[in-house]
Design a protein around this motif. Structure first.
Motif, PDB file in Angstrom:
ATOM      1  N   THR A  44      35.673  35.545  70.728  1.00 56.80           N
ATOM      2  CA  THR A  44      36.538  35.085  71.825  1.00 56.80           C
ATOM      3  C   THR A  44      37.360  33.889  71.364  1.00 56.80           C
ATOM      4  O   THR A  44      36.816  32.968  70.737  1.00 56.80           O
ATOM      5  N   LEU A 104      39.317  30.753  72.889  1.00 57.46           N
ATOM      6  CA  LEU A 104      39.420  30.008  74.158  1.00 57.46           C
ATOM      7  C   LEU A 104      40.400  28.845  73.990  1.00 57.46           C
ATOM      8  O   LEU A 104      40.254  28.056  73.044  1.00 57.46           O
ATOM      9  N   MET A 148      42.246  27.395  81.641  1.00 55.36           N
ATOM     10  CA  MET A 148      41.782  27.757  80.303  1.00 55.36           C
ATOM     11  C   MET A 148      41.965  29.271  80.186  1.00 55.36           C
ATOM     12  O   MET A 148      41.605  30.002  81.108  1.00 55.36           O
ATOM     13  N   SER A 183      41.128  32.709  77.937  1.00 59.29           N
ATOM     14  CA  SER A 183      40.375  33.233  76.802  1.00 59.29           C
ATOM     15  C   SER A 183      40.810  34.664  76.531  1.00 59.29           C
ATOM     16  O   SER A 183      41.064  35.428  77.462  1.00 59.29           O
ATOM     17  N   VAL A 185      30.873  34.056  75.219  1.00 59.17           N
ATOM     18  CA  VAL A 185      30.499  32.708  74.764  1.00 59.17           C
ATOM     19  C   VAL A 185      29.015  32.465  75.027  1.00 59.17           C
ATOM     20  O   VAL A 185      28.537  31.348  74.942  1.00 59.17           O
ATOM     21  N   HIS A 220      25.354  30.742  79.902  1.00 57.80           N
ATOM     22  CA  HIS A 220      25.384  29.277  79.991  1.00 57.80           C
ATOM     23  C   HIS A 220      25.600  28.850  81.438  1.00 57.80           C
ATOM     24  O   HIS A 220      25.848  29.684  82.310  1.00 57.80           O
ATOM     25  N   ASP A 267      27.850  25.777  83.756  1.00 55.93           N
ATOM     26  CA  ASP A 267      28.899  24.752  83.685  1.00 55.93           C
ATOM     27  C   ASP A 267      28.628  23.734  84.777  1.00 55.93           C
ATOM     28  O   ASP A 267      28.037  24.064  85.805  1.00 55.93           O
ATOM     29  N   LEU A 318      37.173  32.370  87.885  1.00 61.46           N
ATOM     30  CA  LEU A 318      37.357  33.208  86.693  1.00 61.46           C
ATOM     31  C   LEU A 318      38.204  34.413  87.082  1.00 61.46           C
ATOM     32  O   LEU A 318      37.724  35.308  87.787  1.00 61.46           O
ATOM     33  N   ARG A 373      35.841  42.958  81.975  1.00 58.34           N
ATOM     34  CA  ARG A 373      34.757  42.085  81.512  1.00 58.34           C
ATOM     35  C   ARG A 373      33.575  42.218  82.465  1.00 58.34           C
ATOM     36  O   ARG A 373      33.745  42.258  83.682  1.00 58.34           O
ATOM     37  N   TRP A 404      30.574  40.486  84.164  1.00 59.83           N
ATOM     38  CA  TRP A 404      30.007  39.161  84.445  1.00 59.83           C
ATOM     39  C   TRP A 404      28.632  39.342  85.050  1.00 59.83           C
ATOM     40  O   TRP A 404      28.470  40.055  86.031  1.00 59.83           O
ATOM     41  N   HIS A 449      25.784  32.004  84.002  1.00 63.42           N
ATOM     42  CA  HIS A 449      26.682  33.161  83.942  1.00 63.42           C
ATOM     43  C   HIS A 449      26.874  33.601  82.500  1.00 63.42           C
ATOM     44  O   HIS A 449      26.767  32.813  81.563  1.00 63.42           O
ATOM     45  N   SER A 481      40.932  36.438  80.208  1.00 60.37           N
ATOM     46  CA  SER A 481      40.431  35.806  81.430  1.00 60.37           C
ATOM     47  C   SER A 481      41.118  34.458  81.574  1.00 60.37           C
ATOM     48  O   SER A 481      41.217  33.701  80.605  1.00 60.37           O
ATOM     49  N   SER A 527      40.750  30.967  83.454  1.00 62.32           N
ATOM     50  CA  SER A 527      39.766  30.188  84.234  1.00 62.32           C
ATOM     51  C   SER A 527      40.427  28.957  84.812  1.00 62.32           C
ATOM     52  O   SER A 527      40.918  28.105  84.065  1.00 62.32           O
TER      53      SER A 527
END
Ligand code: SIN
Ligand code: CO
Length: 403
Positions: A97, A99, A129, A131, A139, A142, A144, A150, A157, A159, A203, A213, A215
């Motif tokens: 990816t 980003l 952002m 990607s 990624v 994780h 945030d 998103l 994609r 999720w 996520h 994507s 964000s």
């Protein structure tokens, strides 16, 4: 880049048929929300496609990362931009990816997307952002610390999210990836779908095919960040808030324990610190606290800041340029907010503050690429010219082909 379409999102973006009132009441900072088909036509009017993203990632002043690996192999690797085309070829066809942060600052017309987020205070919005992921790109699972919208701009994609998770991270110096991840929910996003996530929801997004994507990220300072900045501000003020005092010292204590920082000393330190937060103390009751916060938030986590104009303008020169129809552009790195204070209103920009009538302050805060003074029927009077000239001279505004 697409200069005609895709810049002004439709009214259905980002909430679709959901009203802002319902979103704020039921989801905002509370729980994830999947919104299908909020802008299904996006694929035909992408403002920044994969090649253009790579073009931005090739620039020296861009914050870009390439993350490769898979959750199954736990072989995550991170590289930092700028990137050249061979950086991508080396990674092959899958599992990586690209980003890029702050894309709306590198391509300012994209900032118009943020105008559709007026249901949130504009100073809470951080950046867009983008990607690009090859098939299988991710990624890793994780969390945030900030809310994020998103938006699936092209390709598909998957999720997966989870409200509860084991916080243990993989041993990796550069990225924070959860060691384990078990999904509660899974959705396959198609172009035009959007997933809102509040902070701290685990996520894990995996590209089912090459996809883009976008964000839209929020910002929220932590208590520690507020304290660190507030302490610096306090340290610069005349009133230093009292000093360590030990009028209650008893001679026996000293004679038996010279050099020791004893529990009584620590108690005195605690008392002094606590008094900063008592209702009567200047620090929290300080009338300048709002002023401090506005200045703080305009600079918070900003990775670039405007440079003052090389050639400053006088107010009369500015009045002439505006009367001749000069178009004012907003420096994409400038952040604005405003507040009212008794009978005055103050506009804040990174590293500056100026008195400003509320209507003009609102217009400046919500402006995307250009400042359209006609939009709110702002008259070009002395007060308006003063504000615009000051912002111009500090580098927050510019004229095209000028400076
Ligand atoms: C991505 O776009 O691949 C990652 C976005 C995120 O997880 O916050
Ligand atoms: Co994330």
């Amino acid at each position: 880049m697409n200069t005609t379409d895709g810049l002004q999102p439709p009214a259905s973006f980002p909430l679709g048929k959901m009203t802002a009132a319902i979103f704020l009441r039921d989801y905002w900072q509370k729980k994830p929300c999947l919104l299908r088909a909020v802008w299904p036509e996006i694929e035909n009017c992408l403002p920044v496609n994969a090649d253009e993203l790579a073009g931005i990632a090739a620039e020296e002043n861009t914050e870009a990362r390439l993350i490769s690996g898979t959750h199954t192999k736990r072989n995550w690797k991170v590289e930092y931009g700028p990137f050249e085309s061979q950086d991508y070829t080396q990674l092959g066809e899958t599992d990586w990816t690209l980003l890029v942060q702050d894309v709306e600052k590198h391509y300012p017309p994209l900032k118009q997307w943020l105008s559709n987020f007026r249901f949130l205070p504009s100073w809470r919005l951080d950046d867009i952002m983008i990607s690009f992921a090859a098939s299988g790109g991710s990624v890793g699972p994780h969390t945030d610390q900030y809310d994020v919208f998103l938006f699936q701009a092209s390709g598909k994609r998957r999720w997966q999210i989870s409200d509860t998770y084991n916080p243990e991270l993989l041993d990796h110096e550069e990225i924070k990836v959860l060691r384990e991840f078990n999904a509660d929910q899974s959705w396959d996003l198609e172009p035009g779908d959007l997933l809102y996530l509040p902070p701290n929801v685990a996520h894990f997004g995996v590209a089912l095919e090459p996809c883009l994507s976008y964000s839209i990220g929020l910002r929220a300072p932590s208590r520690a960040e507020l304290f660190a900045h507030l302490a610096e501000w306090f340290a610069r003020s005349d009133d230093q808030g009292g000093r360590y005092e030990d009028a209650d010292l008893i001679s026996n204590d000293i004679e038996t324990s010279t050099g020791e920082v004893d529990p009584q000393a620590i108690m005195r330190v605690q008392q002094l610190l606590n008094s900063s937060f008592s209702s009567s103390h200047e620090l929290t009751q300080n009338p300048d606290l709002a002023d401090w916060f506005c200045q703080f938030i305009c600079a918070y986590r900003l990775s670039g800041s405007p440079e003052p104009a090389h050639i400053t303008l006088t107010e009369s020169k500015m009045a002439g340029l505006l009367a001749d129809g000069g178009v004012i552009y907003r420096n994409p790195w400038s952040r604005f907010c405003w507040r009212s204070d008794n009978n005055s209103a103050w506009l804040y920009a990174t590293a500056m503050k100026i008195e400003c009538q509320p209507q003009l302050a609102e217009l400046i805060c919500e402006s995307a690429d250009t400042l359209d003074l006609k939009h709110k029927n702002i008259s070009l009077n002395t007060a308006t010219i003063q504000v615009i000239t000051a912002l111009y001279n500090k580098g927050h505004f510019f004229f095209e082909n000028n400076d």
